[in-house]
Design a protein around this motif. Structure first.
Motif, PDB file in Angstrom:
ATOM      1  N   ASP A  53      -3.034   0.386  -3.799  1.00 25.46           N
ATOM      2  CA  ASP A  53      -2.752  -0.969  -3.318  1.00 25.46           C
ATOM      3  C   ASP A  53      -2.437  -1.837  -4.522  1.00 25.46           C
ATOM      4  N   GLY A  54      -1.463  -2.685  -4.335  1.00 22.57           N
ATOM      5  CA  GLY A  54      -1.037  -3.501  -5.464  1.00 22.57           C
ATOM      6  C   GLY A  54      -0.200  -4.683  -5.059  1.00 22.57           C
ATOM      7  N   GLN A  55       0.324  -5.331  -6.061  1.00 21.00           N
ATOM      8  CA  GLN A  55       1.153  -6.515  -5.879  1.00 21.00           C
ATOM      9  C   GLN A  55       2.387  -6.419  -6.765  1.00 21.00           C
ATOM     10  N   ARG A  56       3.512  -6.849  -6.197  1.00 18.34           N
ATOM     11  CA  ARG A  56       4.742  -6.985  -6.974  1.00 18.34           C
ATOM     12  C   ARG A  56       5.145  -8.452  -6.922  1.00 18.34           C
ATOM     13  N   PRO A  57       5.521  -9.004  -8.045  1.00 22.02           N
ATOM     14  CA  PRO A  57       5.876 -10.432  -8.035  1.00 22.02           C
ATOM     15  C   PRO A  57       7.152 -10.704  -7.246  1.00 22.02           C
ATOM     16  N   ARG A  58       7.145 -11.795  -6.508  1.00 22.29           N
ATOM     17  CA  ARG A  58       8.359 -12.309  -5.857  1.00 22.29           C
ATOM     18  C   ARG A  58       9.011 -13.201  -6.917  1.00 22.29           C
ATOM     19  N   LEU A  59       9.989 -12.666  -7.612  1.00 21.61           N
ATOM     20  CA  LEU A  59      10.478 -13.310  -8.833  1.00 21.61           C
ATOM     21  C   LEU A  59      10.931 -14.745  -8.638  1.00 21.61           C
ATOM     22  N   VAL A  60      11.817 -14.992  -7.683  1.00 18.87           N
ATOM     23  CA  VAL A  60      12.362 -16.344  -7.524  1.00 18.87           C
ATOM     24  C   VAL A  60      11.275 -17.316  -7.079  1.00 18.87           C
ATOM     25  N   LEU A  61      10.513 -16.938  -6.049  1.00 16.55           N
ATOM     26  CA  LEU A  61       9.479 -17.840  -5.552  1.00 16.55           C
ATOM     27  C   LEU A  61       8.363 -18.041  -6.574  1.00 16.55           C
ATOM     28  N   VAL A 114      -9.008   7.058  -5.386  1.00 14.67           N
ATOM     29  CA  VAL A 114      -8.856   8.516  -5.312  1.00 14.67           C
ATOM     30  C   VAL A 114     -10.058   9.122  -4.603  1.00 14.67           C
ATOM     31  N   ASP A 115      -9.771   9.832  -3.497  1.00 11.74           N
ATOM     32  CA  ASP A 115     -10.809  10.620  -2.826  1.00 11.74           C
ATOM     33  C   ASP A 115     -10.934  11.924  -3.607  1.00 11.74           C
ATOM     34  N   LEU A 116     -12.055  12.110  -4.286  1.00 18.96           N
ATOM     35  CA  LEU A 116     -12.223  13.257  -5.184  1.00 18.96           C
ATOM     36  C   LEU A 116     -12.316  14.577  -4.426  1.00 18.96           C
ATOM     37  N   ASP A 117     -12.701  14.541  -3.146  1.00 18.72           N
ATOM     38  CA  ASP A 117     -12.798  15.774  -2.365  1.00 18.72           C
ATOM     39  C   ASP A 117     -11.431  16.250  -1.883  1.00 18.72           C
ATOM     40  N   SER A 118     -10.617  15.324  -1.346  1.00 19.02           N
ATOM     41  CA  SER A 118      -9.345  15.729  -0.738  1.00 19.02           C
ATOM     42  C   SER A 118      -8.142  15.549  -1.660  1.00 19.02           C
ATOM     43  N   GLY A 119      -8.259  14.727  -2.691  1.00 19.00           N
ATOM     44  CA  GLY A 119      -7.130  14.432  -3.563  1.00 19.00           C
ATOM     45  C   GLY A 119      -6.211  13.349  -2.999  1.00 19.00           C
ATOM     46  N   ALA A 120      -6.619  12.742  -1.870  1.00 19.72           N
ATOM     47  CA  ALA A 120      -5.825  11.648  -1.293  1.00 19.72           C
ATOM     48  C   ALA A 120      -5.964  10.410  -2.170  1.00 19.72           C
ATOM     49  N   VAL A 121      -4.840   9.757  -2.427  1.00 20.13           N
ATOM     50  CA  VAL A 121      -4.834   8.566  -3.276  1.00 20.13           C
ATOM     51  C   VAL A 121      -4.225   7.415  -2.478  1.00 20.13           C
ATOM     52  N   LEU A 122      -4.986   6.330  -2.369  1.00 20.07           N
ATOM     53  CA  LEU A 122      -4.469   5.108  -1.755  1.00 20.07           C
ATOM     54  C   LEU A 122      -4.190   4.133  -2.890  1.00 20.07           C
ATOM     55  N   GLU A 151     -15.503   8.661  -4.665  1.00 18.42           N
ATOM     56  CA  GLU A 151     -14.252   7.901  -4.803  1.00 18.42           C
ATOM     57  C   GLU A 151     -14.150   7.340  -6.207  1.00 18.42           C
ATOM     58  N   LEU A 152     -13.012   7.591  -6.823  1.00 18.15           N
ATOM     59  CA  LEU A 152     -12.728   7.094  -8.164  1.00 18.15           C
ATOM     60  C   LEU A 152     -11.690   5.987  -8.050  1.00 18.15           C
ATOM     61  N   SER A 153     -11.951   4.861  -8.693  1.00 20.28           N
ATOM     62  CA  SER A 153     -10.994   3.754  -8.711  1.00 20.28           C
ATOM     63  C   SER A 153     -10.380   3.653 -10.096  1.00 20.28           C
ATOM     64  N   ILE A 154      -9.049   3.577 -10.102  1.00 18.88           N
ATOM     65  CA  ILE A 154      -8.304   3.463 -11.357  1.00 18.88           C
ATOM     66  C   ILE A 154      -7.522   2.152 -11.299  1.00 18.88           C
ATOM     67  N   LEU A 155      -7.915   1.209 -12.137  1.00 13.99           N
ATOM     68  CA  LEU A 155      -7.239  -0.087 -12.164  1.00 13.99           C
ATOM     69  C   LEU A 155      -6.096  -0.052 -13.157  1.00 13.99           C
ATOM     70  N   LEU A 156      -4.926  -0.434 -12.662  1.00 12.12           N
ATOM     71  CA  LEU A 156      -3.729  -0.526 -13.491  1.00 12.12           C
ATOM     72  C   LEU A 156      -3.248  -1.975 -13.470  1.00 12.12           C
ATOM     73  N   GLU A 157      -2.306  -2.291 -14.307  1.00 16.69           N
ATOM     74  CA  GLU A 157      -1.711  -3.628 -14.287  1.00 16.69           C
ATOM     75  C   GLU A 157      -0.938  -3.788 -12.979  1.00 16.69           C
ATOM     76  N   GLY A 158      -1.453  -4.605 -12.054  1.00 15.95           N
ATOM     77  CA  GLY A 158      -0.747  -4.879 -10.802  1.00 15.95           C
ATOM     78  C   GLY A 158      -1.093  -3.962  -9.652  1.00 15.95           C
ATOM     79  N   GLU A 205       0.863  -1.178   0.000  1.00 15.34           N
ATOM     80  CA  GLU A 205       0.000   0.000   0.000  1.00 15.34           C
ATOM     81  C   GLU A 205       0.894   1.220   0.000  1.00 15.34           C
ATOM     82  N   ALA A 206       0.473   2.254  -0.726  1.00 21.02           N
ATOM     83  CA  ALA A 206       1.202   3.524  -0.740  1.00 21.02           C
ATOM     84  C   ALA A 206       0.173   4.650  -0.764  1.00 21.02           C
TER      85      ALA A 206
END
Length: 193
Positions: free
Chosen positions: A117-125, A107-115, A95-102, A55-56
């Motif tokens: 959440d995503g996934q990054r591959p664990r390459l070796v595993l 997006v909170d349209l009132d405050s401009g706060a963006v949460l 609230e606006l949701s923007i789906l990206l690859e991964g 999460e970021a």
């Protein structure tokens, strides 16, 4: 008095040891893949062995455009994200949701706060699990079958590597029985399949 005839060592044992050693070297890489993946997959209820979830939080300037697509384009531009969204939709009125690859941007349209959440591959595993679960099919099935045959050979040849009390007729036999007892007892005590 003639000396008792000494038992000659088996001539096949050096060949068996050499073959056992060489096949053991060949399967080391595959053993690491299967062992690592097996440990990861055994604990799949506790964590995702294929992906690292994150999460970021970000902030964009407000006000944002009322049009969903225009708002999404502006959020992506401010966050320097160049990949196009796979989908843009309103989760609720503000609230606006923007789906990206991964990942997904909420997006909170009132405050401009963006949460984000995503996934990054664990390459070796992820690769080890992909191989272990035979997701590649076709040729990998033959490789996995060959590996299984090599493991059977290593187990069987290991039984006859040492003669006498340290081998199968002595301590080795007791240890083999112990190894067989573990799955048998587990299935019996757990109620089995």
């Amino acid at each position: 008095m003639p000396e008792p005839e000494r038992r000659r060592p088996a001539r096949w044992r050096p060949w068996l040891r050499a073959l056992h050693r060489d096949i053991g070297y060949v399967v080391v890489g595959l053993t690491f893949v299967y062992a690592l993946s097996g440990l990861a997959v055994n604990h799949i209820a506790d964590w995702d062995p294929n992906f690292h979830n994150y999460e970021a939080r970000h902030q964009v300037a407000v006000p944002l455009p009322e049009d969903d697509r225009a708002a999404a384009d502006r959020v992506l531009a401010e966050l320097a994200i160049t990949s196009p969204p796979t989908e843009v939709y309103r989760s609720d009125a503000r609230e606006l949701s923007i789906l990206l690859e991964g990942s997904t941007l909420h997006v909170d349209l009132d405050s401009g706060a963006v949460l984000e959440d995503g996934q990054r591959p664990r390459l070796v595993l992820r690769v080890a699990n992909w191989l272990h679960l035979n997701r590649g099919k076709k040729a990998w099935t033959y490789i996995a079958d060959g590996y299984a045959v090599f493991l059977l050979f290593l187990a069987a040849s290991g039984l006859f590597m040492l003669p006498g009390r340290k081998g199968l007729v002595g301590r080795g036999g007791v240890l083999v029985l112990l190894g067989i007892a573990v799955p048998v007892l587990y299935v019996t005590l757990s109620g089995g399949p």
